[in-house]
Scaffold this motif. Structure first.
Motif, mmCIF file in Angstrom:
data_model
loop_
_atom_site.group_PDB
_atom_site.id
_atom_site.type_symbol
_atom_site.label_atom_id
_atom_site.label_comp_id
_atom_site.label_asym_id
_atom_site.label_seq_id
_atom_site.Cartn_x
_atom_site.Cartn_y
_atom_site.Cartn_z
ATOM 1 N N GLU A 33 -1.886 8.557 18.460
ATOM 2 C CA GLU A 33 -0.969 8.858 17.360
ATOM 3 C C GLU A 33 0.121 7.779 17.282
ATOM 4 O OE1 GLU A 33 -0.237 11.209 15.113
ATOM 5 O OE2 GLU A 33 1.913 10.869 14.875
ATOM 6 N N GLY A 34 0.333 7.238 16.096
ATOM 7 C CA GLY A 34 1.383 6.242 15.898
ATOM 8 C C GLY A 34 0.986 4.829 16.270
ATOM 9 N N GLU A 35 -0.262 4.621 16.643
ATOM 10 C CA GLU A 35 -0.708 3.256 16.962
ATOM 11 C C GLU A 35 -1.034 2.482 15.695
ATOM 12 O OE1 GLU A 35 -3.200 1.559 20.410
ATOM 13 O OE2 GLU A 35 -3.889 3.632 20.192
ATOM 14 N N LEU A 36 -1.017 1.144 15.822
ATOM 15 C CA LEU A 36 -1.505 0.295 14.739
ATOM 16 C C LEU A 36 -2.671 -0.507 15.325
ATOM 17 C CD1 LEU A 36 0.695 -2.048 12.445
ATOM 18 C CD2 LEU A 36 -1.742 -2.340 12.845
ATOM 19 N N MET A 175 4.326 -10.482 4.496
ATOM 20 C CA MET A 175 3.843 -9.106 4.398
ATOM 21 C C MET A 175 3.504 -8.545 5.774
ATOM 22 S SD MET A 175 4.125 -8.151 1.299
ATOM 23 C CE MET A 175 3.174 -6.646 1.256
ATOM 24 N N ASN A 176 3.058 -9.412 6.694
ATOM 25 C CA ASN A 176 2.795 -8.959 8.051
ATOM 26 C C ASN A 176 4.068 -8.405 8.684
ATOM 27 O OD1 ASN A 176 0.087 -9.481 8.162
ATOM 28 N ND2 ASN A 176 0.303 -11.519 9.020
ATOM 29 N N LEU A 177 5.153 -9.158 8.527
ATOM 30 C CA LEU A 177 6.435 -8.702 9.072
ATOM 31 C C LEU A 177 6.876 -7.399 8.407
ATOM 32 C CD1 LEU A 177 8.316 -12.116 9.257
ATOM 33 C CD2 LEU A 177 7.647 -10.660 11.193
ATOM 34 N N GLU A 178 6.701 -7.357 7.094
ATOM 35 C CA GLU A 178 7.080 -6.157 6.342
ATOM 36 C C GLU A 178 6.283 -4.947 6.817
ATOM 37 O OE1 GLU A 178 9.099 -5.780 3.059
ATOM 38 O OE2 GLU A 178 10.061 -7.026 4.578
ATOM 39 N N LEU A 179 4.974 -5.177 7.039
ATOM 40 C CA LEU A 179 4.125 -4.061 7.450
ATOM 41 C C LEU A 179 4.576 -3.514 8.794
ATOM 42 C CD1 LEU A 179 1.698 -2.230 7.008
ATOM 43 C CD2 LEU A 179 0.299 -3.918 8.186
ATOM 44 N N HIS A 195 -10.066 -10.112 8.716
ATOM 45 C CA HIS A 195 -10.855 -11.143 9.398
ATOM 46 C C HIS A 195 -9.948 -12.253 9.912
ATOM 47 C CE1 HIS A 195 -11.630 -12.234 4.986
ATOM 48 N NE2 HIS A 195 -10.638 -12.957 5.410
ATOM 49 N N GLY A 196 -8.646 -12.015 9.825
ATOM 50 C CA GLY A 196 -7.685 -12.970 10.358
ATOM 51 C C GLY A 196 -7.405 -12.646 11.822
ATOM 52 N N ILE A 197 -7.809 -13.546 12.726
ATOM 53 C CA ILE A 197 -7.676 -13.266 14.156
ATOM 54 C C ILE A 197 -6.208 -13.223 14.569
ATOM 55 C CG2 ILE A 197 -8.122 -14.273 16.445
ATOM 56 C CD1 ILE A 197 -10.885 -15.109 15.225
ATOM 57 N N GLY A 198 -5.446 -14.193 14.080
ATOM 58 C CA GLY A 198 -4.014 -14.207 14.387
ATOM 59 C C GLY A 198 -3.324 -12.959 13.854
ATOM 60 N N GLU A 199 -3.693 -12.591 12.636
ATOM 61 C CA GLU A 199 -3.106 -11.410 12.011
ATOM 62 C C GLU A 199 -3.407 -10.157 12.837
ATOM 63 O OE1 GLU A 199 -2.748 -10.325 7.408
ATOM 64 O OE2 GLU A 199 -4.787 -10.005 8.116
ATOM 65 N N ALA A 200 -4.657 -10.069 13.322
ATOM 66 C CA ALA A 200 -5.071 -8.892 14.085
ATOM 67 C C ALA A 200 -4.218 -8.744 15.345
ATOM 68 C CB ALA A 200 -6.550 -9.011 14.457
ATOM 69 N N VAL A 201 -3.992 -9.864 16.047
ATOM 70 C CA VAL A 201 -3.212 -9.818 17.293
ATOM 71 C C VAL A 201 -1.740 -9.580 16.993
ATOM 72 C CG1 VAL A 201 -2.490 -11.141 19.314
ATOM 73 C CG2 VAL A 201 -4.852 -11.299 18.511
ATOM 74 N N PHE A 202 -1.261 -10.256 15.965
ATOM 75 C CA PHE A 202 0.166 -10.150 15.630
ATOM 76 C C PHE A 202 0.554 -8.710 15.281
ATOM 77 C CE2 PHE A 202 3.681 -10.480 12.529
ATOM 78 C CZ PHE A 202 4.627 -11.017 13.377
ATOM 79 N N LEU A 203 -0.332 -8.021 14.544
ATOM 80 C CA LEU A 203 0.008 -6.679 14.077
ATOM 81 C C LEU A 203 -0.352 -5.580 15.078
ATOM 82 C CD1 LEU A 203 -1.210 -6.890 10.367
ATOM 83 C CD2 LEU A 203 1.149 -6.984 11.193
ATOM 84 N N GLY A 204 -1.463 -5.768 15.789
ATOM 85 C CA GLY A 204 -2.039 -4.631 16.485
ATOM 86 C C GLY A 204 -1.372 -4.262 17.792
ATOM 87 N N VAL A 223 -2.939 -4.840 23.125
ATOM 88 C CA VAL A 223 -2.112 -6.044 23.006
ATOM 89 C C VAL A 223 -0.739 -5.725 23.573
ATOM 90 C CG1 VAL A 223 -1.089 -7.716 21.406
ATOM 91 C CG2 VAL A 223 -3.352 -6.746 20.929
ATOM 92 N N SER A 224 -0.449 -6.269 24.752
ATOM 93 C CA SER A 224 0.847 -5.943 25.352
ATOM 94 C C SER A 224 1.895 -6.987 25.004
ATOM 95 C CB SER A 224 0.741 -5.819 26.872
ATOM 96 O OG SER A 224 -0.570 -5.673 27.274
ATOM 97 N N LEU A 225 2.106 -7.176 23.726
ATOM 98 C CA LEU A 225 3.223 -8.010 23.294
ATOM 99 C C LEU A 225 4.336 -7.055 22.890
ATOM 100 C CD1 LEU A 225 1.242 -10.575 21.126
ATOM 101 C CD2 LEU A 225 2.365 -11.079 23.302
#
Lengths: 253, 255
Positions: A33-36, A175-179, A195-204, A223-225
């Protein structure tokens, strides 16, 4: 505590005439619950199929799909919000009335929904644009409105299918930051297909990697960032390690 | 606002171009010394209105009634049929090919038959006008109702929206630009249909009047009749445009 989404051994075949083709197989992952969670992979890996299964649009042919937990019950009709690659706003409706579409379909009390739509438009940075028509907004702004529309009926789960794929690179970063901000403020569970690998890591908070030909799940890691994340994180060495891990899985290294 | 000024300018120019045409017509007849029986001047044409025998008002009313009657009938039933098509794939598969074939019949050729079946008069002429403008309405509306983004359908289905909600909130408003473009084509055809009907068999209307004055070689009256028929068409077209402007958001209009 049980997971909010539980997928185990999910498999889906599509039949076109006599031909069958495997859209996804072996998909197993949990979402708290609450994960992205980012779902990343090349075209044809079945990311969209997984999303459609989660949306209840297609049944899985095999495996277990469970959404909701005793702590967080899930109503399949009311608890899904969807965002697609195209904003798909109705061009004859003003922005606020576009945002209200799900509320109308669900028959929610309109006065409160309108109030909420206003708040959501402010949340996505479109305060003051309520009475505009879609053609008066840029692509990025239209996609913000589409996000507000996905939130208006207060669903527990937001499904996003390459929502920023049609935007230019700079708008996409913004939009990534906004999301991330919207996610923090709305506390929704989000499944984000890209399909954006950087996007997937940055957001998830977690990344699920799918591969094509044959379509199957290849990896699933946390992703432990730290959060809140900013663009600086992309220069972090862990970020590089995560993206390399995905590139390797997709056979690009 | 510059938008309003631009519109005023456009309308002014449109009116001027019409006036220029009338002026050119006038000078062509006067300077070329064209006999009145071949081509009357604008002034002589206007004078034809003064002949009480021609009962202009009544004839205008009859022709306009036929045009509007056939047109409204065609728009109403055409849109309804297209809706039924969008609800029942089977019905569309059975009827659509039939409609396409029937549409190939030159509707003018049906005129004599319609008169055999229904005798002559306003009713059969409405029917001819209807038959000629029905198809474009059905075809454009059906096309418009089909043009729905699949993802948008998914969005509504994920909310367990009904077939009727999809139709009312997404399909029908989305089809309106198509319906209007069909209505514009049909407006032109409706005028032709009604006049053909009057030519084939009628005892009233501007088309009938044209045949009457042809016998006496009253060319100015024929000119006047043509102008009046055209004006009825222009009014119909203008009404459709006005309605479109009222109903559709600027960006949603086709062409």
């Amino acid at each position: 505590m049980s997971a909010f989404i539980h997928l185990a051994g999910v498999r889906k075949l599509y039949r076109r005439g006599r031909e069958e083709f495997l859209a996804v197989s072996d998909v197993t992952f949990d979402v708290g619950e609450g994960e992205l969670v980012s779902l990343v992979g090349p075209s044809g890996c079945g990311k969209t199929t997984v999303l459609k299964i989660l949306a209840g649009l297609h049944p899985a042919d095999a495996g277990t799909v469970r959404i909701g937990s005793p702590e967080h019950p899930f109503d399949p009709a009311r608890d899904v919000g969807m965002v697609f690659q195209q904003p798909l706003l109705l061009k004859w409706r003003r922005i606020i009335d576009n945002v209200l579409l799900p509320a109308e379909i669900l028959g929610l009390p309109m006065r409160e929904a309108r109030e909420r739509a206003r708040e959501l438009l402010a949340l996505v940075g479109l305060g003051g644009f309520e009475a505009k028509y879609p053609y008066e907004l840029s692509g990025g702004m239209q996609q913000r409105a589409a996000i507000a529309r996905a939130l208006v009926h207060d669903p527990k789960l937001i499904l996003m299918d390459e929502p920023f794929g049609a935007l230019d690179a700079l708008t996409r970063e913004k939009m990534n930051l906004e999301l991330l901000r919207i996610w923090r403020e709305s506390r929704k569970t989000i499944v984000f297909v890209t399909h954006g690998i950087g996007e997937a890591v940055f957001l998830g908070t977690r990344v699920v990697v799918l591969t094509a030909g044959p379509a199957r799940m290849a990896d699933n890691f946390t992703v432990s960032l730290p959060h809140p994340r900013s663009l600086d994180i992309k220069t972090h060495e862990d970020f590089g390690a995560y993206t390399r891990r995905i590139y390797r899985l997709l056979g690009m290294e | 606002m510059s938008g309003t000024r631009e519109a005023v300018q456009r309308y002014t120019i449109a009116v001027l171009s019409h006036l220029l045409l009338v002026l050119a017509w006038h000078f062509f007849v006067v300077l070329g010394d064209v006999p009145k029986i071949v081509m009357p001047s604008p002034w002589e044409t206007a004078k034809a209105l003064l002949v009480p025998n021609y009962r202009w008002i009544e004839n205008i009313a009859v022709t306009a009634g036929e045009i509007f009657g056939g047109y409204i009938l065609a728009v109403g039933s055409g849109v309804v049929l297209a809706m039924l098509f969008s609800w029942s794939r089977l019905l569309e598969m059975w009827l659509m090919p039939l409609l396409v074939s029937l549409n190939m019949i030159p509707k003018v050729a049906l005129g004599p038959l319609i008169i055999v079946w229904f005798s002559y008069g306003i009713g059969p002429n409405i029917l001819i006008a209807f038959s000629i403008c029905f198809f474009p309405i059905v075809l454009t509306t059906a096309r418009g109702l089909r043009e729905v983004e699949p993802d948008l359908l998914d969005l509504v289905r994920s909310l367990h929206g009904s077939r009727w909600q999809i139709f009312l909130k997404i399909q029908l408003p989305g089809a309106l630009p198509y319906i209007f473009s069909g209505m514009k084509v049909a407006a032109v055809l409706a005028v032709a249909g009604a006049i053909v009907g009057e030519f084939l068999g009628s005892d009233r209307g501007l088309g009938y009047l044209m045949l009457q004055v042809q016998v006496t070689l009253d060319t100015p009256a024929m000119f006047m009749a043509v102008i009046l028929i055209t004006l009825i068409g222009v009014v119909l077209y203008g009404l459709v445009l006005g309605l479109e402007r009222l109903v559709l958001v600027r960006d949603a209009r086709l062409g």
